[in-house]
Every structure is written in structure tokens, then in C-alpha cells.
Scaffold this active site. Sequence first.
Site, PDB file in Angstrom:
ATOM      1  N   LYS A 161       0.808  -1.120   0.025  1.00  0.00           N
ATOM      2  CA  LYS A 161      -0.040  -0.022  -0.131  1.00  0.00           C
ATOM      3  C   LYS A 161       0.829   1.319  -0.210  1.00  0.00           C
ATOM      4  CE  LYS A 161      -2.019  -1.172   3.912  1.00  0.00           C
ATOM      5  NZ  LYS A 161      -3.080  -0.989   4.971  1.00  0.00           N
ATOM      6  N   ARG A 196     -13.580  -1.765  11.202  1.00  0.00           N
ATOM      7  CA  ARG A 196     -13.229  -0.746  10.139  1.00  0.00           C
ATOM      8  C   ARG A 196     -14.073  -1.264   8.933  1.00  0.00           C
ATOM      9  NH1 ARG A 196      -6.796  -0.348   8.867  1.00  0.00           N
ATOM     10  NH2 ARG A 196      -7.304  -2.384   8.089  1.00  0.00           N
ATOM     11  N   HIS A 255      -8.784  -8.977   9.765  1.00  0.00           N
ATOM     12  CA  HIS A 255      -7.485  -8.354  10.146  1.00  0.00           C
ATOM     13  C   HIS A 255      -7.361  -7.982  11.720  1.00  0.00           C
ATOM     14  CE1 HIS A 255      -4.069  -5.631   9.198  1.00  0.00           C
ATOM     15  NE2 HIS A 255      -4.403  -4.844  10.113  1.00  0.00           N
ATOM     16  N   ARG A 266      -0.168 -12.062   5.522  1.00  0.00           N
ATOM     17  CA  ARG A 266       0.056 -10.681   4.796  1.00  0.00           C
ATOM     18  C   ARG A 266       1.160 -10.073   5.523  1.00  0.00           C
ATOM     19  NH1 ARG A 266      -5.253 -10.497   5.983  1.00  0.00           N
ATOM     20  NH2 ARG A 266      -5.248  -9.000   7.365  1.00  0.00           N
ATOM     21  N   TYR A 311      13.192  30.013  12.243  1.00  0.00           N
ATOM     22  CA  TYR A 311      11.912  30.836  12.487  1.00  0.00           C
ATOM     23  C   TYR A 311      11.538  31.012  13.739  1.00  0.00           C
ATOM     24  CZ  TYR A 311      11.170  30.442   7.428  1.00  0.00           C
ATOM     25  OH  TYR A 311      11.202  30.584   6.185  1.00  0.00           O
ATOM     26  N   CYS A 345      12.686  23.726   9.131  1.00  0.00           N
ATOM     27  CA  CYS A 345      12.218  24.423   7.869  1.00  0.00           C
ATOM     28  C   CYS A 345      11.335  23.775   6.833  1.00  0.00           C
ATOM     29  CB  CYS A 345      13.113  25.427   7.361  1.00  0.00           C
ATOM     30  SG  CYS A 345      13.936  26.337   8.356  1.00  0.00           S
ATOM     31  N   ASP A 392      12.468  23.166   3.911  1.00  0.00           N
ATOM     32  CA  ASP A 392      13.470  22.488   3.102  1.00  0.00           C
ATOM     33  C   ASP A 392      14.869  22.349   3.732  1.00  0.00           C
ATOM     34  OD1 ASP A 392      11.718  23.082   0.747  1.00  0.00           O
ATOM     35  OD2 ASP A 392      12.279  24.994   1.144  1.00  0.00           O
TER      36      ASP A 392
END
Length: 369
Positions: free
Chosen positions: A34, A129, A158, A210, A249, A295, A297
Amino acid sequence: MYRQTWMEIDLDAIADNIKAIKNHCRKKIIAVLKADAYGCGDIQVARTVMEAGADMIAVSSLDEAMMLRNQGYKKELLILGATDPADIDIMIQNNISATAYSTKWVKGVTSRNCNGLRVHLKVETGMNRIGFRDIEELKKAKGLLMLRGCSLDGIFTHFAKADTDRDMTQKQFERFEAAVKAMDYPFRWIHCDNSDASLWFRDPLSNACRVGISMYGYSSVTDRLKPALGLYTKIFMVKQLGPGEPVGYGSTYVTSGDELIATAPIGYADGFIRANQGRKVLVDNVMAEVVGRVCMDQVMLKLPESRPEGSLVEIFGKHIPLQQMAEELNTIPYEIICLISGRVTRIYIKNGERAEEANERLTKSSVNG
């Protein structure tokens, strides 16, 4: 790769983990890929796990299933989540198995030409679920799907707490067992064990496990798997600051004395979230604290001793376990790796060497030709 921030995926370790899990559980393996294989690259991981002995790939949606088909994956493929009955033609044409999880879904599918659609029945046993809670309702769904020509390939549930609560896991299994026996049908696939349950739970009923996070070497029940992932960047600037200097910042960090502050090109747009402030990463074999706000980046690091520009920074990897980072951020390994954004280049290790470099924003290319 032009920006010195990348994620390493060790395909050799993933293959070894698949083999180890299959040897341990002695059942078929459904590799859960997934969310682009948890952010690790769906087709690269799919090829690796199938070569290592996995028997099926599972994804969360038809979009993810078609992404794999469009990249050339042709073997067994199951959608674990919801699908729109209006899309069954696409699933039939592309040999994709769907999950039947409610009476409404079954009626929607069987109101159309669903002949040949492959289906796995989902049984709700405690996760609450999706799935059928009532056995009689499940029987009716089975009968209607068969009447309309669907292929009942599998049945599954599950576990909600396989990592922490073995009593609940056992109770869920007993509910699942009752549902499977009530169906009185020779399903090709019977599966309930997730990653952790695959490594400790034993049952004579299911014939497949799984596995998701465990294929990358992370488990709460064993330390015998091989960690396959690492996140790295490199320092591109180091500066000497005196006492009383603000950093970042909001000036949330102020130097208390003479300090070496390094900057590296990774930030929250890469998935290195702001909660990392105050944590430590490894810079050329010394631990360095993340100071100031992370930040978008970039990030600033307080170096305990001098390190040159270009020094390697390990966010997690061989020296900082992913599990440790998850605990420090009060989350789980899944979330950390799924948050690593597409602009971070993925580098794949195969046969002990860098074999491929991939970035969804750049052209994929082979490092070694």
C-alpha cells in the site's frame, strides 16, 4: 540526484526478510505494498518480493493496483480497501481481486455484469473498520456473488492488536474460524495474519500471511529481521556563532555560548516533520541536536565538534534505528516512512551495490547502466 537528500532501500535485505518470514510461517505470502510500498517504490519492491518467494501483492485501492499493472506487474493482485462497483469492468479486465466488505457493496456489484470478478470476503472480527460482522449476512453475500458468476477466491480478517494483545488476537481468530467454517467453501486464499502475527501466531486454518512493515525488517516481536531502510542528507554549510544568537523561524533556539551550527537540505516538505526539533541525528559519527524550528527545506544542527561541509547526516539507518526515531516522535515506523515525500530520491541497493536511482519528479535512471 541533484539534491543531497535521499532514502536508501536495501532490496537484498527485503528479499532476505521475505524468505525468512516464509520459512518461519510455512504459508503463502501476501506482500502488502500500500501507499507506494510504504513510500519505498511499488514496482521495485514488488519485483523483489515476488522473486524472493511472495505469492501475491496487496494494495489499498484500484488506483494503486492500476499503477502496478501499468508498470508491468502481471501476477496476483488484491485490493484490500473499498472499491466502487462502477469500476468492476476495470478489475475484471486487469485480473484484479476485490474485497467484498458489505451487503451494499455486494448488491452494487451484482446489479451489474460481474461475471468473472475475483473476490475476497472480508470478515469483521474486532477491528471495526470494514467487513461483515454477521455470519448470516456473509452467507447471503457469498450466495449472491456466486449466483452472478463471481469467483470467490479468498476470505480474510485483520487483527487489531497482534503486536500487544495475544488474547484479543486469539478471540478474533476464533470469530474468523467460525465464519470460514460456516462458509463451507474451498477458498484458495485464507488469511488473517499481519506482520507481527505472521511471526508468532500459529493456526491450522489460514494458508497465507500478509506482511507489510516486517518485509523492511521492523517488528515488535523479533529482532532477527534485517532493517532495509535509511534516510540521509549532507551538511552544506557550517557556521560559528557566539552566545545569544537566535536560530531559525521564531527564534525558538538561542545559542548559550560559542556553537557550531550546520545546515542540511531536509525539512518538513520531505517528511522530516517539525516535531524533530530537539532530537538528535548522526553527523559523521557524532550526534548532533536539531536546533530551531525545522524549515520546509532545511534543518539546523548543533555540532558538538567540527565537521566539514559535505559530511553525511543519518536521520535513521544503521546507527539510529527507525523504531527509535518513531518512539521519540511518539508514532510508528509506518508513519515516518510513508511521510517521506516524492521529492526525496530513492536509491536502491541490490547485490550490495547501488543499482537504481528513482525520483517521481525526475527521469528514472540506472546508476550502473
